[in-house]
Design a protein around this motif. Structure first.
Motif, PDB file in Angstrom:
ATOM      1  N   LEU A  19      -4.791   4.454   1.527  1.00 46.56           N
ATOM      2  CA  LEU A  19      -4.949   5.088   0.761  1.00 46.56           C
ATOM      3  C   LEU A  19      -3.984   4.480  -0.004  1.00 46.56           C
ATOM      4  O   LEU A  19      -3.100   3.905  -0.427  1.00 46.56           O
ATOM      5  CB  LEU A  19      -5.170   6.373   0.168  1.00 46.56           C
ATOM      6  CG  LEU A  19      -6.831   6.293  -0.527  1.00 46.56           C
ATOM      7  CD1 LEU A  19      -6.912   8.133  -0.362  1.00 46.56           C
ATOM      8  CD2 LEU A  19      -6.767   5.827  -1.466  1.00 46.56           C
ATOM      9  N   SER A  20      -2.375   5.108   0.596  1.00 49.16           N
ATOM     10  CA  SER A  20      -0.965   4.212   0.873  1.00 49.16           C
ATOM     11  C   SER A  20      -0.607   3.163   0.753  1.00 49.16           C
ATOM     12  O   SER A  20      -0.225   2.895  -0.176  1.00 49.16           O
ATOM     13  CB  SER A  20      -0.256   5.145   1.974  1.00 49.16           C
ATOM     14  OG  SER A  20       1.292   5.016   2.057  1.00 49.16           O
ATOM     15  N   LYS A  21      -1.933   2.737   1.669  1.00 57.06           N
ATOM     16  CA  LYS A  21      -1.126   0.634   2.056  1.00 57.06           C
ATOM     17  C   LYS A  21      -1.954   0.726   1.086  1.00 57.06           C
ATOM     18  O   LYS A  21      -1.123  -0.554   0.174  1.00 57.06           O
ATOM     19  CB  LYS A  21      -2.604   0.680   2.606  1.00 57.06           C
ATOM     20  CG  LYS A  21      -1.608  -0.799   3.006  1.00 57.06           C
ATOM     21  CD  LYS A  21      -2.675  -2.129   2.674  1.00 57.06           C
ATOM     22  CE  LYS A  21      -2.171  -3.533   2.980  1.00 57.06           C
ATOM     23  NZ  LYS A  21      -3.529  -4.387   2.429  1.00 57.06           N
ATOM     24  N   GLU A  22      -3.078   0.985   0.170  1.00 53.36           N
ATOM     25  CA  GLU A  22      -3.782  -0.318  -0.883  1.00 53.36           C
ATOM     26  C   GLU A  22      -2.684   0.422  -2.500  1.00 53.36           C
ATOM     27  O   GLU A  22      -2.496  -0.232  -3.311  1.00 53.36           O
ATOM     28  CB  GLU A  22      -4.903   0.942  -0.986  1.00 53.36           C
ATOM     29  CG  GLU A  22      -6.006   0.241  -0.256  1.00 53.36           C
ATOM     30  CD  GLU A  22      -7.243  -0.462  -0.629  1.00 53.36           C
ATOM     31  OE1 GLU A  22      -7.527  -0.427  -1.527  1.00 53.36           O
ATOM     32  OE2 GLU A  22      -7.952  -0.740   0.565  1.00 53.36           O
ATOM     33  N   TYR A  23      -1.874   1.556  -2.609  1.00 56.53           N
ATOM     34  CA  TYR A  23      -1.297   1.853  -3.623  1.00 56.53           C
ATOM     35  C   TYR A  23      -0.312   1.681  -3.285  1.00 56.53           C
ATOM     36  O   TYR A  23       0.707   0.930  -3.922  1.00 56.53           O
ATOM     37  CB  TYR A  23      -1.010   3.634  -3.692  1.00 56.53           C
ATOM     38  CG  TYR A  23      -2.116   4.444  -4.491  1.00 56.53           C
ATOM     39  CD1 TYR A  23      -2.156   4.014  -5.437  1.00 56.53           C
ATOM     40  CD2 TYR A  23      -2.587   5.239  -3.526  1.00 56.53           C
ATOM     41  CE1 TYR A  23      -3.405   4.941  -5.725  1.00 56.53           C
ATOM     42  CE2 TYR A  23      -3.842   6.497  -4.299  1.00 56.53           C
ATOM     43  CZ  TYR A  23      -4.437   5.772  -5.420  1.00 56.53           C
ATOM     44  OH  TYR A  23      -4.724   6.529  -6.453  1.00 56.53           O
ATOM     45  N   GLU A  24       0.410   1.055  -2.259  1.00 58.01           N
ATOM     46  CA  GLU A  24       1.922   0.032  -2.384  1.00 58.01           C
ATOM     47  C   GLU A  24       1.550  -1.605  -2.252  1.00 58.01           C
ATOM     48  O   GLU A  24       2.638  -1.955  -2.960  1.00 58.01           O
ATOM     49  CB  GLU A  24       2.494   0.382  -0.580  1.00 58.01           C
ATOM     50  CG  GLU A  24       3.701  -0.625  -0.335  1.00 58.01           C
ATOM     51  CD  GLU A  24       4.398  -0.160   0.839  1.00 58.01           C
ATOM     52  OE1 GLU A  24       3.735  -1.571   1.556  1.00 58.01           O
ATOM     53  OE2 GLU A  24       4.365   0.604   0.899  1.00 58.01           O
ATOM     54  N   ASP A  25       0.258  -1.743  -2.058  1.00 61.64           N
ATOM     55  CA  ASP A  25      -0.394  -3.322  -2.328  1.00 61.64           C
ATOM     56  C   ASP A  25       0.177  -2.818  -4.267  1.00 61.64           C
ATOM     57  O   ASP A  25       0.473  -3.994  -4.532  1.00 61.64           O
ATOM     58  CB  ASP A  25      -1.369  -3.273  -2.181  1.00 61.64           C
ATOM     59  CG  ASP A  25      -1.837  -3.508  -0.447  1.00 61.64           C
ATOM     60  OD1 ASP A  25      -0.085  -3.920   0.113  1.00 61.64           O
ATOM     61  OD2 ASP A  25      -2.362  -3.939   0.088  1.00 61.64           O
ATOM     62  N   LEU A  26      -0.449  -1.835  -4.830  1.00 59.87           N
ATOM     63  CA  LEU A  26      -0.449  -1.966  -6.276  1.00 59.87           C
ATOM     64  C   LEU A  26       0.343  -2.098  -6.893  1.00 59.87           C
ATOM     65  O   LEU A  26       0.936  -1.816  -8.769  1.00 59.87           O
ATOM     66  CB  LEU A  26      -1.834  -0.833  -6.608  1.00 59.87           C
ATOM     67  CG  LEU A  26      -2.925  -1.284  -5.994  1.00 59.87           C
ATOM     68  CD1 LEU A  26      -4.631  -0.809  -5.982  1.00 59.87           C
ATOM     69  CD2 LEU A  26      -3.983  -3.041  -6.703  1.00 59.87           C
ATOM     70  N   GLY A  27       2.003  -1.733  -6.102  1.00 61.95           N
ATOM     71  CA  GLY A  27       3.319  -1.363  -6.814  1.00 61.95           C
ATOM     72  C   GLY A  27       3.238   0.340  -6.863  1.00 61.95           C
ATOM     73  O   GLY A  27       3.511   0.281  -7.632  1.00 61.95           O
ATOM     74  N   PHE A  66       4.433   3.300  -5.777  1.00 63.74           N
ATOM     75  CA  PHE A  66       5.382   3.727  -4.746  1.00 63.74           C
ATOM     76  C   PHE A  66       5.198   5.104  -4.376  1.00 63.74           C
ATOM     77  O   PHE A  66       5.062   6.024  -3.226  1.00 63.74           O
ATOM     78  CB  PHE A  66       6.111   3.365  -4.606  1.00 63.74           C
ATOM     79  CG  PHE A  66       6.640   0.892  -4.318  1.00 63.74           C
ATOM     80  CD1 PHE A  66       6.161   0.694  -3.463  1.00 63.74           C
ATOM     81  CD2 PHE A  66       7.096   0.660  -5.265  1.00 63.74           C
ATOM     82  CE1 PHE A  66       5.518  -1.132  -3.048  1.00 63.74           C
ATOM     83  CE2 PHE A  66       6.643  -0.928  -5.712  1.00 63.74           C
ATOM     84  CZ  PHE A  66       6.240  -1.477  -4.415  1.00 63.74           C
ATOM     85  N   ALA A  67       5.327   5.907  -5.140  1.00 58.05           N
ATOM     86  CA  ALA A  67       5.061   7.135  -5.650  1.00 58.05           C
ATOM     87  C   ALA A  67       3.993   8.036  -4.442  1.00 58.05           C
ATOM     88  O   ALA A  67       3.651   8.283  -3.524  1.00 58.05           O
ATOM     89  CB  ALA A  67       5.464   7.879  -6.749  1.00 58.05           C
ATOM     90  N   LYS A  68       2.897   7.045  -5.492  1.00 55.49           N
ATOM     91  CA  LYS A  68       1.721   7.999  -4.777  1.00 55.49           C
ATOM     92  C   LYS A  68       1.538   7.182  -3.509  1.00 55.49           C
ATOM     93  O   LYS A  68       0.826   7.837  -2.903  1.00 55.49           O
ATOM     94  CB  LYS A  68       0.556   7.038  -5.745  1.00 55.49           C
ATOM     95  CG  LYS A  68      -0.017   7.745  -7.164  1.00 55.49           C
ATOM     96  CD  LYS A  68      -0.722   7.424  -7.318  1.00 55.49           C
ATOM     97  CE  LYS A  68      -1.263   7.741  -9.231  1.00 55.49           C
ATOM     98  NZ  LYS A  68      -2.799   7.041  -9.673  1.00 55.49           N
ATOM     99  N   ALA A  69       2.024   6.346  -3.181  1.00 51.60           N
ATOM    100  CA  ALA A  69       1.378   5.727  -1.381  1.00 51.60           C
ATOM    101  C   ALA A  69       2.585   7.009  -1.162  1.00 51.60           C
ATOM    102  O   ALA A  69       2.046   7.347   0.366  1.00 51.60           O
ATOM    103  CB  ALA A  69       2.573   4.364  -1.859  1.00 51.60           C
ATOM    104  N   PHE A  70       3.822   6.579  -1.000  1.00 49.20           N
ATOM    105  CA  PHE A  70       4.298   7.675  -0.138  1.00 49.20           C
ATOM    106  C   PHE A  70       3.402   9.220   0.008  1.00 49.20           C
ATOM    107  O   PHE A  70       3.817  10.062   1.150  1.00 49.20           O
ATOM    108  CB  PHE A  70       5.661   7.982  -0.635  1.00 49.20           C
ATOM    109  CG  PHE A  70       6.955   8.528   0.171  1.00 49.20           C
ATOM    110  CD1 PHE A  70       6.971   7.789   1.208  1.00 49.20           C
ATOM    111  CD2 PHE A  70       6.680   9.956   0.197  1.00 49.20           C
ATOM    112  CE1 PHE A  70       7.956   8.840   2.087  1.00 49.20           C
ATOM    113  CE2 PHE A  70       7.875  10.683   0.940  1.00 49.20           C
ATOM    114  CZ  PHE A  70       8.101  10.493   2.355  1.00 49.20           C
TER     115      PHE A  70
END
Length: 493
Positions: A185-193, A195-199
């Motif tokens: 999920l972190s990787k996908e949120y990072e791809d989607l921009g 970054f707070a959710k990704a972390f």
């Protein structure tokens, strides 16, 4: 147990193998296979035990025999594929997994392993098809979900966020499955921009694993202290083993070691042997220590009595037969930086390269990676500040090796490598004593399998996408920056 009871030996050996009681497993399975040399299952699991104890050459010989005994059994073929993978015989592994998936198309494990082998060989499109087939058979196969998320950069129109969120709700009581799901999920949120959710997903996924394994920095601190004590001052170069074949590529994981391996192995004189544990195994065995982990202060102390030449000879022999196919070979186990003092003395003609990367990016990249919770090398990676503390140890140890092994280790800056590809490639080849070859500039054309976390990225041309990734998480990394800065590490380079 009577020697004339091969089935009992076989069952006892499988149980011991599952419990990682490896000498016991090897003994039982050897006896079973010797009593009934035409029994496919006995041969397959004997090969597994040999691979688990790092007897690679023997494991390959037995696996090849077993392959002839079990050409149509998908489960045994699947086990053989795993053994071939452990022995770095990736083409044979892929063939075994392909045959297993063909014979058992409704077996999700066979489909998943085949997909993994396809990723290693660079066939991302077919791997994606196989992973989706695996999930159609087993919707809760969290490893397939996690692997699928890494294959491509996700977009608003094409992502797996909703599916992963549903899976996360189902596996949150299982720390390992939960970690892989939340890291995906972190990787996908990072791809989607986002970054707070990704972390946040990294913290949610990794924190329970840290609790489960009970990691503290103390064991790693003790190892580094013991290494520095064992090599206190520069010494005259001992004779060691004369082989000039090995090229060791090391450094913190996720800092460019695979990229350097692909560059160098694009040279026609160089074979990529993969991430070998052979040197550490040789050191531990020759030390006579009875350590539950491969490297410990006890192993380091006992290793002082080992003949350097014997250590080098045992290591080189353990890499055969694969490494005798070309004049040079690469051993790309990142944590070999722990063994650099031993390597330099046991193999005085070996070339050693250490990757360095911007400290915040180094720590972030390790925290982003879902390393195995059973690994004795990556316990730090389940907490961001533990990762920072480990980086401080790494930096301290590399400074020590630079002082006591002058001129032996080429430090390569990842950011410089991607910014000045040709100049850096020439520097690498010169350090390794290799003539210039244009193919090294086109490593993305290298068809050799890649089994690391970077197996997808290394098939693309050189890019700067990972440089200064830390700036996207600047707020979340404030405490890490303070920890590193307080230790005297420059985070602004």
């Amino acid at each position: 147990m009577d020697a004339d009871q091969p089935e009992a030996r076989y069952l006892a050996g499988k149980a011991a193998l599952a419990l990682r009681r490896l000498p016991e497993a090897l003994d039982h399975l050897h006896r079973a296979a010797s009593a009934m040399p035409r029994h496919a299952a006995y041969a397959v699991h004997f090969a597994r035990a040999l691979a688990a104890t790092h007897r690679t050459g023997d494991a390959l010989q037995v696996a090849n025999i077993a392959l002839g005994l079990a050409p149509d059994d998908p489960l045994l073929l699947h086990s053989l594929g795993t053994t071939y993978m452990q022995c770095h015989a990736h083409e044979r592994a892929a063939a075994a997994f392909r045959q297993a998936a063909t014979l058992a198309p409704d077996n999700p494990a066979c489909r998943f392993s085949f997909a993994t082998s396809l990723i290693f060989s660079g066939d991302v499109a077919q791997a994606e098809t196989e992973l989706e087939a695996c999930l159609a058979l087993a919707p809760g196969h969290w490893h397939a979900h996690a692997t699928l998320s890494r294959l491509r950069r996700q977009t608003p129109a094409h992502n797996h966020v909703d599916r992963l969120l549903a899976l996360a709700a189902d596996v949150d009581e299982e720390p390992v499955a939960s970690m892989h799901t939340h890291v995906a999920l972190s990787k996908e949120y990072e791809d989607l921009g986002d970054f707070a959710k990704a972390f946040d997903q990294l913290v949610i996924g990794k924190s329970p694993v840290k609790v489960a394994i009970g990691y503290t920095i103390d064991r790693d601190q003790a190892i580094v202290d013991a290494l520095i004590q064992a090599f206190p001052e520069p010494r005259p170069q001992p004779a060691g083993h004369p082989s000039a074949e090995p090229i060791f590529v090391m450094g913190m994981p996720r800092t460019g070691t695979t990229l350097v391996e692909r560059i160098l192995s694009s040279h026609p004189e160089v074979y990529a042997a993969g991430e070998l544990e052979n040197f550490g195994v040789a050191l531990e065995r020759l030390s006579g220590a009875n350590s539950p982990v491969m490297l410990s202060p006890d192993v380091i102390r006992r290793a002082g009595s080992i003949s350097w030449e014997t250590l080098g000879e045992v290591y080189i022999a353990s890499t055969r037969p694969a490494t005798c196919l070309k004049p040079r070979f690469i051993d790309k186990l990142p944590h070999n930086f722990l063994y650099a003092g031993f390597i330099a003395n046991a193999l005085p003609n070996a070339r050693i390269i250490c990757l360095r990367r911007q400290p915040l990016d180094s720590c972030l990249s390790n925290f982003r990676e879902p390393f195995s919770e059973t690994s004795p090398l990556h316990g730090y990676s389940f907490d961001l500040l533990d990762t920072g503390r480990y980086y401080v140890l790494f930096d301290r140890l590399m400074a020590h090796w630079k002082r006591v092994l002058p001129g032996r280790i080429l430090e390569v800056d990842y950011e410089t490598l991607v910014a000045t590809q040709e100049a850096s490639t020439r520097q690498l080849l010169e350090h390794c004593g290799l003539p210039w070859n244009e193919a090294c500039l086109h490593f993305e054309r290298n068809q050799a399998p890649s089994t690391t976390a970077s197996s997808v990225q290394v098939r693309a041309p050189m890019h700067r996408d990972a440089v200064r990734r830390w700036t996207k998480y600047e707020e979340q990394l404030k405490d890490l920056r303070t920890l590193l800065s307080d230790a005297g590490i420059d985070c602004d380079r």
